[in-house]
Scaffold this motif. Structure first.
Motif, mmCIF file in Angstrom:
data_model
loop_
_atom_site.group_PDB
_atom_site.id
_atom_site.type_symbol
_atom_site.label_atom_id
_atom_site.label_comp_id
_atom_site.label_asym_id
_atom_site.label_seq_id
_atom_site.Cartn_x
_atom_site.Cartn_y
_atom_site.Cartn_z
ATOM 1 N N GLY A 14 0.793 -1.219 0.000
ATOM 2 C CA GLY A 14 0.000 0.000 0.000
ATOM 3 C C GLY A 14 0.828 1.273 0.000
ATOM 4 O O GLY A 14 0.282 2.362 -0.199
ATOM 5 N N GLY A 15 2.129 1.130 0.226
ATOM 6 C CA GLY A 15 3.005 2.287 0.274
ATOM 7 C C GLY A 15 3.458 2.740 -1.106
ATOM 8 O O GLY A 15 3.015 2.213 -2.132
ATOM 9 N N SER A 16 4.357 3.731 -1.102
ATOM 10 C CA SER A 16 4.826 4.337 -2.343
ATOM 11 C C SER A 16 6.339 4.460 -2.349
ATOM 12 O O SER A 16 6.977 4.562 -1.292
ATOM 13 C CB SER A 16 4.223 5.743 -2.501
ATOM 14 O OG SER A 16 2.819 5.692 -2.580
ATOM 15 N N LEU A 17 6.890 4.457 -3.540
ATOM 16 C CA LEU A 17 8.299 4.748 -3.775
ATOM 17 C C LEU A 17 8.413 5.504 -5.090
ATOM 18 O O LEU A 17 7.585 5.327 -5.992
ATOM 19 C CB LEU A 17 9.131 3.463 -3.878
ATOM 20 C CG LEU A 17 9.461 2.691 -2.609
ATOM 21 C CD1 LEU A 17 10.148 1.382 -2.974
ATOM 22 C CD2 LEU A 17 10.350 3.503 -1.684
ATOM 23 N N ARG A 18 9.458 6.320 -5.198
ATOM 24 C CA ARG A 18 9.753 6.954 -6.473
ATOM 25 C C ARG A 18 11.167 6.581 -6.891
ATOM 26 O O ARG A 18 12.137 6.875 -6.172
ATOM 27 C CB ARG A 18 9.629 8.478 -6.404
ATOM 28 C CG ARG A 18 9.760 9.110 -7.793
ATOM 29 C CD ARG A 18 9.549 10.608 -7.800
ATOM 30 N NE ARG A 18 10.736 11.333 -7.396
ATOM 31 C CZ ARG A 18 10.996 12.588 -7.766
ATOM 32 N NH1 ARG A 18 10.145 13.234 -8.546
ATOM 33 N NH2 ARG A 18 12.085 13.199 -7.325
ATOM 34 N N LEU A 19 11.268 5.942 -8.017
ATOM 35 C CA LEU A 19 12.566 5.578 -8.573
ATOM 36 C C LEU A 19 13.042 6.672 -9.524
ATOM 37 O O LEU A 19 12.238 7.288 -10.222
ATOM 38 C CB LEU A 19 12.465 4.256 -9.331
ATOM 39 C CG LEU A 19 11.883 3.065 -8.579
ATOM 40 C CD1 LEU A 19 11.935 1.819 -9.451
ATOM 41 C CD2 LEU A 19 12.604 2.844 -7.259
ATOM 42 N N SER A 20 14.350 6.857 -9.538
ATOM 43 C CA SER A 20 14.967 7.822 -10.446
ATOM 44 C C SER A 20 15.978 7.110 -11.330
ATOM 45 O O SER A 20 16.591 6.131 -10.916
ATOM 46 C CB SER A 20 15.677 8.926 -9.661
ATOM 47 O OG SER A 20 14.768 9.641 -8.851
ATOM 48 N N CYS A 21 16.136 7.624 -12.524
ATOM 49 C CA CYS A 21 17.124 7.092 -13.466
ATOM 50 C C CYS A 21 17.876 8.269 -14.061
ATOM 51 O O CYS A 21 17.317 9.017 -14.882
ATOM 52 C CB CYS A 21 16.431 6.280 -14.552
ATOM 53 S SG CYS A 21 17.539 5.734 -15.887
ATOM 54 N N LEU A 45 9.971 6.899 -11.972
ATOM 55 C CA LEU A 45 8.855 5.972 -11.897
ATOM 56 C C LEU A 45 8.240 6.123 -10.512
ATOM 57 O O LEU A 45 8.834 5.693 -9.524
ATOM 58 C CB LEU A 45 9.300 4.528 -12.144
ATOM 59 C CG LEU A 45 8.151 3.512 -12.220
ATOM 60 C CD1 LEU A 45 7.317 3.753 -13.477
ATOM 61 C CD2 LEU A 45 8.695 2.081 -12.208
ATOM 62 N N GLN A 46 7.092 6.769 -10.460
ATOM 63 C CA GLN A 46 6.357 6.905 -9.210
ATOM 64 C C GLN A 46 5.485 5.673 -9.041
ATOM 65 O O GLN A 46 4.658 5.377 -9.914
ATOM 66 C CB GLN A 46 5.491 8.168 -9.235
ATOM 67 C CG GLN A 46 4.626 8.353 -8.008
ATOM 68 C CD GLN A 46 5.439 8.630 -6.762
ATOM 69 O OE1 GLN A 46 6.386 9.397 -6.772
ATOM 70 N NE2 GLN A 46 5.067 7.970 -5.660
ATOM 71 N N MET A 47 5.676 4.978 -7.937
ATOM 72 C CA MET A 47 4.953 3.728 -7.695
ATOM 73 C C MET A 47 4.088 3.886 -6.452
ATOM 74 O O MET A 47 4.610 4.103 -5.351
ATOM 75 C CB MET A 47 5.945 2.574 -7.514
ATOM 76 C CG MET A 47 6.922 2.436 -8.677
ATOM 77 S SD MET A 47 7.967 0.968 -8.553
ATOM 78 C CE MET A 47 8.888 1.338 -7.065
ATOM 79 N N ASN A 48 2.791 3.790 -6.637
ATOM 80 C CA ASN A 48 1.836 3.899 -5.541
ATOM 81 C C ASN A 48 1.082 2.591 -5.369
ATOM 82 O O ASN A 48 1.097 1.736 -6.255
ATOM 83 C CB ASN A 48 0.841 5.026 -5.823
ATOM 84 C CG ASN A 48 1.501 6.385 -5.941
ATOM 85 O OD1 ASN A 48 2.515 6.668 -5.296
ATOM 86 N ND2 ASN A 48 0.930 7.245 -6.780
ATOM 87 N N SER A 49 0.425 2.454 -4.238
ATOM 88 C CA SER A 49 -0.378 1.253 -3.961
ATOM 89 C C SER A 49 0.424 -0.017 -4.242
ATOM 90 O O SER A 49 -0.059 -0.955 -4.892
ATOM 91 C CB SER A 49 -1.655 1.260 -4.804
ATOM 92 O OG SER A 49 -2.422 2.417 -4.543
ATOM 93 N N LEU A 50 1.620 -0.051 -3.729
ATOM 94 C CA LEU A 50 2.514 -1.179 -4.008
ATOM 95 C C LEU A 50 1.991 -2.466 -3.395
ATOM 96 O O LEU A 50 1.364 -2.462 -2.316
ATOM 97 C CB LEU A 50 3.913 -0.878 -3.496
ATOM 98 C CG LEU A 50 4.714 0.074 -4.398
ATOM 99 C CD1 LEU A 50 5.885 0.687 -3.644
ATOM 100 C CD2 LEU A 50 5.204 -0.658 -5.637
#
Length: 123
Positions: free
Chosen positions: A15-22, A81-86
């Motif tokens: 349910g958490g979030s992460l933002r990946l960067s490249c 890449l913004q990842m929500n509702s993991l």
């Protein structure tokens, strides 16, 4: 030579979030389609999302639609890449890639890859 460096992975609860960067090292970023893939243990690398260099057109794998958002900042030579509702099934090493030669959904189409960043989602 293009170098890609991913960051932002980590451990997060469902349910958490992460933002990946490249981060892209070359001057060609503004003309590069950028993709994100992931690979879970024992599985093949699979397409997640792509953003074009023309008009920032995006395309997503069905399993991330509505949860993940791909974006880019040309001033910073960086894709996100913004990842929500993991979900636990999102656990994998996430890779960014640049410059697909043909089918952007196929890993073999890309010339350049980052080293990957681990995303672990606990239940």
């Amino acid at each position: 030579q293009v170098q890609l460096v991913e960051s932002g992975g980590g451990l997060v609860q469902a349910g958490g979030s992460l933002r990946l960067s490249c981060a892209h090292s070359g001057s060609s970023f503004r003309r590069s389609d950028m993709g994100w893939f992931r690979q879970a243990p024992g599985k093949e690398r699979e397409f997640v999302a792509v953003i074009s260099w023309t008009n920032d057109i995006t395309y997503y794998a069905d399993f991330v639609k509505g949860r993940f958002t791909i974006s880019r900042d040309n001033a910073k030579n960086t894709a996100y890449l913004q990842m929500n509702s993991l979900k636990p099934e999102d656990t994998a090493v996430y890779y960014c890639a640049a410059n697909p030669r043909d089918d952007f959904r196929k890993a073999g189409s890309y010339d350049y890859w980052g080293q990957g960043t681990q995303v672990t989602v606990s239940s």
